[in-house]
Design a protein around this motif. Structure first.
Motif, PDB file in Angstrom:
ATOM      1  N   THR A   4      14.292   6.348   0.097  1.00  0.00           N
ATOM      2  CA  THR A   4      14.316   7.909   0.489  1.00  0.00           C
ATOM      3  C   THR A   4      13.619   7.850   1.983  1.00  0.00           C
ATOM      4  O   THR A   4      14.135   8.723   2.984  1.00  0.00           O
ATOM      5  CB  THR A   4      13.469   8.735  -0.492  1.00  0.00           C
ATOM      6  N   TYR A   5      12.871   7.108   2.286  1.00  0.00           N
ATOM      7  CA  TYR A   5      11.898   6.840   3.338  1.00  0.00           C
ATOM      8  C   TYR A   5      11.803   5.512   3.760  1.00  0.00           C
ATOM      9  O   TYR A   5      11.622   4.753   2.985  1.00  0.00           O
ATOM     10  CB  TYR A   5      10.433   7.614   3.248  1.00  0.00           C
ATOM     11  N   SER A   6      11.622   5.245   5.212  1.00  0.00           N
ATOM     12  CA  SER A   6      11.211   3.962   5.946  1.00  0.00           C
ATOM     13  C   SER A   6       9.810   4.198   6.301  1.00  0.00           C
ATOM     14  O   SER A   6       9.180   5.069   6.179  1.00  0.00           O
ATOM     15  CB  SER A   6      12.264   3.716   6.796  1.00  0.00           C
ATOM     16  N   GLU A   7       9.120   3.029   6.551  1.00  0.00           N
ATOM     17  CA  GLU A   7       7.857   3.163   7.074  1.00  0.00           C
ATOM     18  C   GLU A   7       7.535   4.136   8.109  1.00  0.00           C
ATOM     19  O   GLU A   7       8.547   4.687   9.020  1.00  0.00           O
ATOM     20  CB  GLU A   7       7.570   1.657   7.657  1.00  0.00           C
ATOM     21  N   GLY A   8       6.491   4.870   8.038  1.00  0.00           N
ATOM     22  CA  GLY A   8       6.094   5.894   8.887  1.00  0.00           C
ATOM     23  C   GLY A   8       6.766   7.227   8.318  1.00  0.00           C
ATOM     24  O   GLY A   8       6.848   8.361   9.161  1.00  0.00           O
ATOM     25  N   TRP A   9       7.261   7.111   7.110  1.00  0.00           N
ATOM     26  CA  TRP A   9       7.719   8.454   6.397  1.00  0.00           C
ATOM     27  C   TRP A   9       8.908   8.976   6.970  1.00  0.00           C
ATOM     28  O   TRP A   9       9.338  10.170   7.134  1.00  0.00           O
ATOM     29  CB  TRP A   9       6.830   9.508   6.046  1.00  0.00           C
ATOM     30  N   LYS A  10       9.824   8.030   7.706  1.00  0.00           N
ATOM     31  CA  LYS A  10      11.035   8.425   8.400  1.00  0.00           C
ATOM     32  C   LYS A  10      12.157   8.650   7.173  1.00  0.00           C
ATOM     33  O   LYS A  10      12.404   7.837   6.486  1.00  0.00           O
ATOM     34  CB  LYS A  10      11.328   7.445   9.483  1.00  0.00           C
ATOM     35  N   PRO A  11      12.830   9.666   7.076  1.00  0.00           N
ATOM     36  CA  PRO A  11      13.681  10.021   6.122  1.00  0.00           C
ATOM     37  C   PRO A  11      14.897   9.270   6.270  1.00  0.00           C
ATOM     38  O   PRO A  11      15.225   9.046   7.382  1.00  0.00           O
ATOM     39  CB  PRO A  11      14.026  11.666   6.121  1.00  0.00           C
ATOM     40  N   ALA A  12      15.511   8.691   5.046  1.00  0.00           N
ATOM     41  CA  ALA A  12      16.806   8.074   5.295  1.00  0.00           C
ATOM     42  C   ALA A  12      17.758   8.970   5.288  1.00  0.00           C
ATOM     43  O   ALA A  12      17.919  10.118   4.620  1.00  0.00           O
ATOM     44  CB  ALA A  12      16.775   7.145   3.928  1.00  0.00           C
ATOM     45  N   PRO A  13      19.003   8.699   5.830  1.00  0.00           N
ATOM     46  CA  PRO A  13      20.254   9.672   5.924  1.00  0.00           C
ATOM     47  C   PRO A  13      20.849   9.604   4.703  1.00  0.00           C
ATOM     48  O   PRO A  13      21.412  10.717   4.176  1.00  0.00           O
ATOM     49  CB  PRO A  13      20.758   8.879   6.929  1.00  0.00           C
ATOM     50  N   ARG A  69       0.829  -1.019  -0.058  1.00  0.00           N
ATOM     51  CA  ARG A  69      -0.066  -0.092  -0.111  1.00  0.00           C
ATOM     52  C   ARG A  69       0.804   1.214  -0.040  1.00  0.00           C
ATOM     53  O   ARG A  69       2.064   1.108   0.461  1.00  0.00           O
ATOM     54  CB  ARG A  69      -0.983  -0.025   1.369  1.00  0.00           C
ATOM     55  N   VAL A  70       0.381   2.518  -0.459  1.00  0.00           N
ATOM     56  CA  VAL A  70       1.177   3.557  -0.222  1.00  0.00           C
ATOM     57  C   VAL A  70       1.477   3.828   1.134  1.00  0.00           C
ATOM     58  O   VAL A  70       0.707   3.906   1.908  1.00  0.00           O
ATOM     59  CB  VAL A  70       0.265   4.861  -1.004  1.00  0.00           C
ATOM     60  N   GLY A  71       2.926   4.046   1.117  1.00  0.00           N
ATOM     61  CA  GLY A  71       3.460   4.223   2.717  1.00  0.00           C
ATOM     62  C   GLY A  71       3.820   2.791   3.259  1.00  0.00           C
ATOM     63  O   GLY A  71       4.315   2.920   4.441  1.00  0.00           O
ATOM     64  N   GLY A  72       3.544   1.843   2.833  1.00  0.00           N
ATOM     65  CA  GLY A  72       3.652   0.606   3.177  1.00  0.00           C
ATOM     66  C   GLY A  72       5.249   0.223   2.829  1.00  0.00           C
ATOM     67  O   GLY A  72       5.968   0.457   2.047  1.00  0.00           O
ATOM     68  N   LYS A  73       5.733  -0.620   3.879  1.00  0.00           N
ATOM     69  CA  LYS A  73       6.982  -0.975   3.859  1.00  0.00           C
ATOM     70  C   LYS A  73       7.411  -1.984   2.710  1.00  0.00           C
ATOM     71  O   LYS A  73       6.612  -2.718   2.345  1.00  0.00           O
ATOM     72  CB  LYS A  73       7.653  -1.607   5.100  1.00  0.00           C
ATOM     73  N   PHE A  74       8.568  -1.837   2.312  1.00  0.00           N
ATOM     74  CA  PHE A  74       9.182  -2.762   1.293  1.00  0.00           C
ATOM     75  C   PHE A  74      10.587  -2.772   1.599  1.00  0.00           C
ATOM     76  O   PHE A  74      11.571  -2.034   1.345  1.00  0.00           O
ATOM     77  CB  PHE A  74       9.209  -2.329  -0.326  1.00  0.00           C
ATOM     78  N   ASN A  75      11.039  -3.859   2.539  1.00  0.00           N
ATOM     79  CA  ASN A  75      12.367  -3.987   3.037  1.00  0.00           C
ATOM     80  C   ASN A  75      12.631  -5.492   2.568  1.00  0.00           C
ATOM     81  O   ASN A  75      12.142  -6.433   2.598  1.00  0.00           O
ATOM     82  CB  ASN A  75      12.155  -4.059   4.691  1.00  0.00           C
ATOM     83  N   VAL A  89      15.758  -0.729   3.349  1.00  0.00           N
ATOM     84  CA  VAL A  89      14.392  -0.397   3.819  1.00  0.00           C
ATOM     85  C   VAL A  89      13.890   0.708   3.170  1.00  0.00           C
ATOM     86  O   VAL A  89      14.516   1.629   2.811  1.00  0.00           O
ATOM     87  CB  VAL A  89      14.292   0.010   5.418  1.00  0.00           C
ATOM     88  N   GLY A  90      12.519   0.665   2.988  1.00  0.00           N
ATOM     89  CA  GLY A  90      11.831   1.625   1.995  1.00  0.00           C
ATOM     90  C   GLY A  90      10.263   1.588   2.148  1.00  0.00           C
ATOM     91  O   GLY A  90       9.960   0.799   3.055  1.00  0.00           O
ATOM     92  N   VAL A  91       9.910   2.444   1.355  1.00  0.00           N
ATOM     93  CA  VAL A  91       8.222   2.468   1.296  1.00  0.00           C
ATOM     94  C   VAL A  91       7.751   2.357  -0.092  1.00  0.00           C
ATOM     95  O   VAL A  91       8.431   2.875  -1.186  1.00  0.00           O
ATOM     96  CB  VAL A  91       7.722   3.569   2.002  1.00  0.00           C
ATOM     97  N   PHE A  92       6.602   2.202  -0.172  1.00  0.00           N
ATOM     98  CA  PHE A  92       5.847   2.159  -1.632  1.00  0.00           C
ATOM     99  C   PHE A  92       5.280   3.681  -1.689  1.00  0.00           C
ATOM    100  O   PHE A  92       4.602   4.107  -0.981  1.00  0.00           O
ATOM    101  CB  PHE A  92       4.835   1.083  -1.834  1.00  0.00           C
ATOM    102  N   LEU A  93       5.553   4.072  -2.983  1.00  0.00           N
ATOM    103  CA  LEU A  93       4.892   5.548  -3.044  1.00  0.00           C
ATOM    104  C   LEU A  93       3.847   5.348  -4.036  1.00  0.00           C
ATOM    105  O   LEU A  93       2.952   6.274  -3.875  1.00  0.00           O
ATOM    106  CB  LEU A  93       6.112   6.508  -3.607  1.00  0.00           C
TER     107      LEU A  93
END
Length: 155
Positions: free
Chosen positions: A87-96, A51-57, A70-74
């Motif tokens: 660019t983001y992980s689950e919960g829209w946490k920005p990647a360094p 789902r949009v915002g769901g994890k893809f790890n 770690v990532g998310v579906f856009l």
């Protein structure tokens, strides 16, 4: 979608397998483990929340080194398109230090197969060049070949 040759890499193949089956392969963790990285490398773990915002790890093992991605579906368009990013992980946490956004598209080829397009979009021309130098075309091409063989084994 308009590609920018300065920041985007893309690969298109016709795969001799139906679109619905390729979609299932790309959206099921047990299937991902069978084609997602060029052999002899392996996927040790995969988590998908489709789902949009769901994890893809994924956790890869490359020459004995574990690499966690770690990532998310856009964007998720059932049976047609997956867009995911590190660019983001689950919960829209920005990647360094994000690497890319991937767009995988599936279209019927009119002959029972699928036109498969994988695009990697990068934040800079340097990141794009680094990905090409790492072997984007060879690696993603190998993954497409492995996907086709795996999907055919499921028919």
């Amino acid at each position: 979608m308009t590609l920018d040759p300065k920041t985007d890499l893309t690969l298109t193949r016709t795969i001799n397998a139906p679109r619905a089956l390729l979609w299932e392969c790309w959206t099921t963790p047990e299937h991902i483990k069978n084609f997602f990285v060029p052999r002899p490398h392996v996927i040790e773990a995969c988590e998908i929340d489709l789902r949009v915002g769901g994890k893809f790890n994924t956790t890869m093992n490359v020459d004995g080194h574990r690499m966690e991605n770690v990532g998310v579906f856009l964007d998720v368009v059932d049976g047609e398109r997956l867009v995911f990013t590190d660019t983001y992980s689950e919960g829209w946490k920005p990647a360094p230090d994000p690497f890319m956004t991937a767009i995988v598209e599936f279209a019927d080829d009119g002959k029972g197969g699928t036109t498969y397009t994988a695009t990697a979009r990068h934040r800079s021309s340097e990141a794009r060049q680094s990905h090409e130098d790492m072997g984007f075309y060879e690696g993603w091409g190998t993954v497409a070949t492995q996907l086709e063989a795996y999907a055919q084994s499921l028919k």
